[in-house]
Write a protein that holds these residues in place. Structure first.
Motif, PDB file in Angstrom:
ATOM      1  N   SER A 100       0.833  -1.216   0.000  1.00 52.17           N
ATOM      2  CA  SER A 100       0.000   0.000   0.000  1.00 52.17           C
ATOM      3  C   SER A 100       0.861   1.256   0.000  1.00 52.17           C
ATOM      4  O   SER A 100       0.500   2.259  -0.625  1.00 52.17           O
ATOM      5  N   LYS A 122       1.885   1.881  -3.487  1.00 52.84           N
ATOM      6  CA  LYS A 122       0.757   2.402  -4.279  1.00 52.84           C
ATOM      7  C   LYS A 122       0.454   3.861  -3.909  1.00 52.84           C
ATOM      8  O   LYS A 122       0.193   4.694  -4.773  1.00 52.84           O
ATOM      9  N   ILE A 160      -7.062   1.343   5.839  1.00 48.66           N
ATOM     10  CA  ILE A 160      -7.002   0.902   4.444  1.00 48.66           C
ATOM     11  C   ILE A 160      -7.464  -0.546   4.448  1.00 48.66           C
ATOM     12  O   ILE A 160      -6.985  -1.345   5.261  1.00 48.66           O
ATOM     13  N   THR A 212      -7.466  -3.785   2.263  1.00 49.40           N
ATOM     14  CA  THR A 212      -6.866  -4.354   1.049  1.00 49.40           C
ATOM     15  C   THR A 212      -7.535  -5.682   0.688  1.00 49.40           C
ATOM     16  O   THR A 212      -8.273  -6.247   1.490  1.00 49.40           O
ATOM     17  N   PHE A 253      -8.708   4.362   2.081  1.00 47.01           N
ATOM     18  CA  PHE A 253      -8.496   3.730   0.767  1.00 47.01           C
ATOM     19  C   PHE A 253      -8.962   2.276   0.808  1.00 47.01           C
ATOM     20  O   PHE A 253      -8.933   1.637   1.867  1.00 47.01           O
ATOM     21  N   GLY A 257      -8.365  -1.449  -1.457  1.00 47.34           N
ATOM     22  CA  GLY A 257      -7.537  -2.099  -2.469  1.00 47.34           C
ATOM     23  C   GLY A 257      -8.278  -3.266  -3.088  1.00 47.34           C
ATOM     24  O   GLY A 257      -8.853  -4.089  -2.378  1.00 47.34           O
ATOM     25  N   ASP A 297      -4.726  -0.116  -8.144  1.00 47.71           N
ATOM     26  CA  ASP A 297      -5.820  -0.819  -7.476  1.00 47.71           C
ATOM     27  C   ASP A 297      -6.077  -0.367  -6.043  1.00 47.71           C
ATOM     28  O   ASP A 297      -6.749  -1.050  -5.281  1.00 47.71           O
ATOM     29  N   LEU A 298      -5.526   0.755  -5.680  1.00 43.23           N
ATOM     30  CA  LEU A 298      -5.817   1.323  -4.362  1.00 43.23           C
ATOM     31  C   LEU A 298      -6.384   2.719  -4.592  1.00 43.23           C
ATOM     32  O   LEU A 298      -5.729   3.558  -5.214  1.00 43.23           O
ATOM     33  N   ARG A 299      -7.589   2.940  -4.115  1.00 39.79           N
ATOM     34  CA  ARG A 299      -8.223   4.241  -4.357  1.00 39.79           C
ATOM     35  C   ARG A 299      -8.990   4.706  -3.128  1.00 39.79           C
ATOM     36  O   ARG A 299      -9.371   3.901  -2.292  1.00 39.79           O
TER      37      ARG A 299
END
Ligand code: GTP
Length: 372
Positions: free
Chosen positions: A188, A191, A322, A324, A348, A350, A357-359
């Motif tokens: 992460s 990213k 986050i 993921t 975020f 993932g 692919d992390l937004r």
């Protein structure tokens, strides 16, 4: 003692994502070892990379990421990533939404479906109550009308988690990462570094995972390929690495510091003490830092995420999460459980291993991807 490297900065408009540069900082295939209280007796020597040329090929530990022929939009990737959760939820809900009277049997079925999507008891009870109210308020009669009510209800529950991270106003803005082994912290960070670089911000990485030598090398290799300075130290003191990184970032006028830490279980009390120390030392380096303390969670752990959030929050005072690997699990409903039980902003999400692919989390996109 400290070893760090910096590539000559390239202009910010550096072509966004080359195939190699687009790879996340992947871990080697071997599973990570649980960190020990004391650093291992032998530690891989960190090469002085100051004068080394950028390696044109990625290290063996960075598996190639296949680039799709046509780049999918984020919404498409989110939808694809959530397909497992959607399949599970959708198939079960199809019967409920198929039509027929809204009655107690139907609510009971709905309860089971929500629980099996890992929404947890609290969120499920909340959602059922809320859906009942919507049904009576709108005078809904037919099961087919339930879908809209459930979507609205879920969106209302998880929307408070949608608070994008604002990194302006502090320089450097220090982000500290925490989490269990293999949650996706190091990946992460890679990213996020790219994400912020693409916004024209300068980034510096602190290789604070001093337990797993491969994590440090992973970050250094990634930093080298992407012209990001990485502060690393050979040996065991994560706090010292972070201190050094913040001083370097301050001296160089860097916008964002991303500090990695070793994976640890909430039950490893000595390691929880160690990470509290990392936070204290960061505060010494910069009094109002860390500005963001993020817990990285692997969505596959489902309901266990809640206990992780609580313990890490109690220890560190989390300001963000986050989530993921939503792509690998049918447990995407855990976001509802987090919203109900410990609503810490989900910065975020993932949905894959590629760099894009992390937004930032968007509750409506998430609900749409789950149901439609
Ligand atoms: N499918 C998928 N894989 C991911 C995602 N995020 C991370 N991974 C993978 O998860 C694995 C573990 O990631 P790391 O970043 O090394 O985990 P870590 O938390 O730094 O691990 P420790 O250093 O042991 O604490 C890697 O293989 C990543 O590529 C995601 O959103 N989707």
């Amino acid at each position: 003692m400290f070893s760090f490297f910096k590539k000559k900065p390239k202009p910010v408009e550096t072509p966004a994502v080359e195939p190699q540069a687009s790879q996340p900082a992947n871990r080697p295939a071997a599973a990570p070892a649980t960190p020990q209280a004391t650093p291992p007796a032998t530690v891989d020597i960190v090469a002085d990379t100051t004068a080394q040329p950028v390696s044109p090929t990625p290290p063996a530990s960075a598996p190639a990421v296949e680039q799709p022929a046509r780049k999918q939009s984020w919404t498409e990737r989110l939808k694809a990533g959530l397909s497992k959760t959607r399949d599970k939820l959708g198939k079960s809900l199809a019967g409920l939404f198929g039509g027929g009277k809204i009655d107690e049997d139907l609510y009971e079925e709905l309860e089971t479906v929500l629980l099996t999507a890992d929404m947890g008891m609290d969120a499920t009870v909340h959602l059922l109550q809320d859906v009942r109210e919507r049904v009576s308020l709108k005078g809904l009669k037919d099961g087919s009308e339930l879908k809209g009510a459930l979507k609205d209800s879920l969106n209302e529950l998880i929307h408070p988690l949608e608070k994008p991270l604002d990194v302006s106003g502090k320089k450097p803005f220090v982000i500290m990462m925490a989490g269990v082994n293999g949650a996706g912290k190091t990946t992460s960070i890679g990213k996020l570094a790219k994400y912020y670089q693409q916004q024209g911000k300068s980034v510096l990485l602190a290789a604070g995972d001093t337990f797993r030598a491969a994590a440090r090398e992973q970050l250094m290799a990634w930093g080298e390929r992407n012209n990001v300075t990485v502060i690393a130290q050979q040996g065991g003191d994560a706090a010292a690495v972070c201190f050094d990184a913040i001083q370097a970032a301050t001296a160089r006028g860097i916008d964002i510091v991303l500090a990695d830490t070793a994976g640890r279980l909430p039950t490893q009390l000595h390691l929880m003490e160690e990470i509290k120390k990392v936070k204290r030392v960061i505060q010494k380096a910069l009094p109002d830092a860390p500005h963001e303390i993020i817990l990285v969670l692997d969505a596959n752990i489902g309901q266990n995420a809640i206990s992780q959030v609580k313990v890490f929050d109690d220890a560190l005072g989390l300001t963000g999460l986050i989530l993921t690997k939503l792509d690998g699990t049918a447990k995407g409903g855990v976001i509802a459980a987090i919203a109900k039980q410990r609503p810490i902003p989900l910065r975020f999400v993932g949905v894959g291993e590629s760099i894009d692919d992390l937004r930032p989390f968007n509750s409506k996109d998430y609900v749409d991807a789950l149901f439609d």
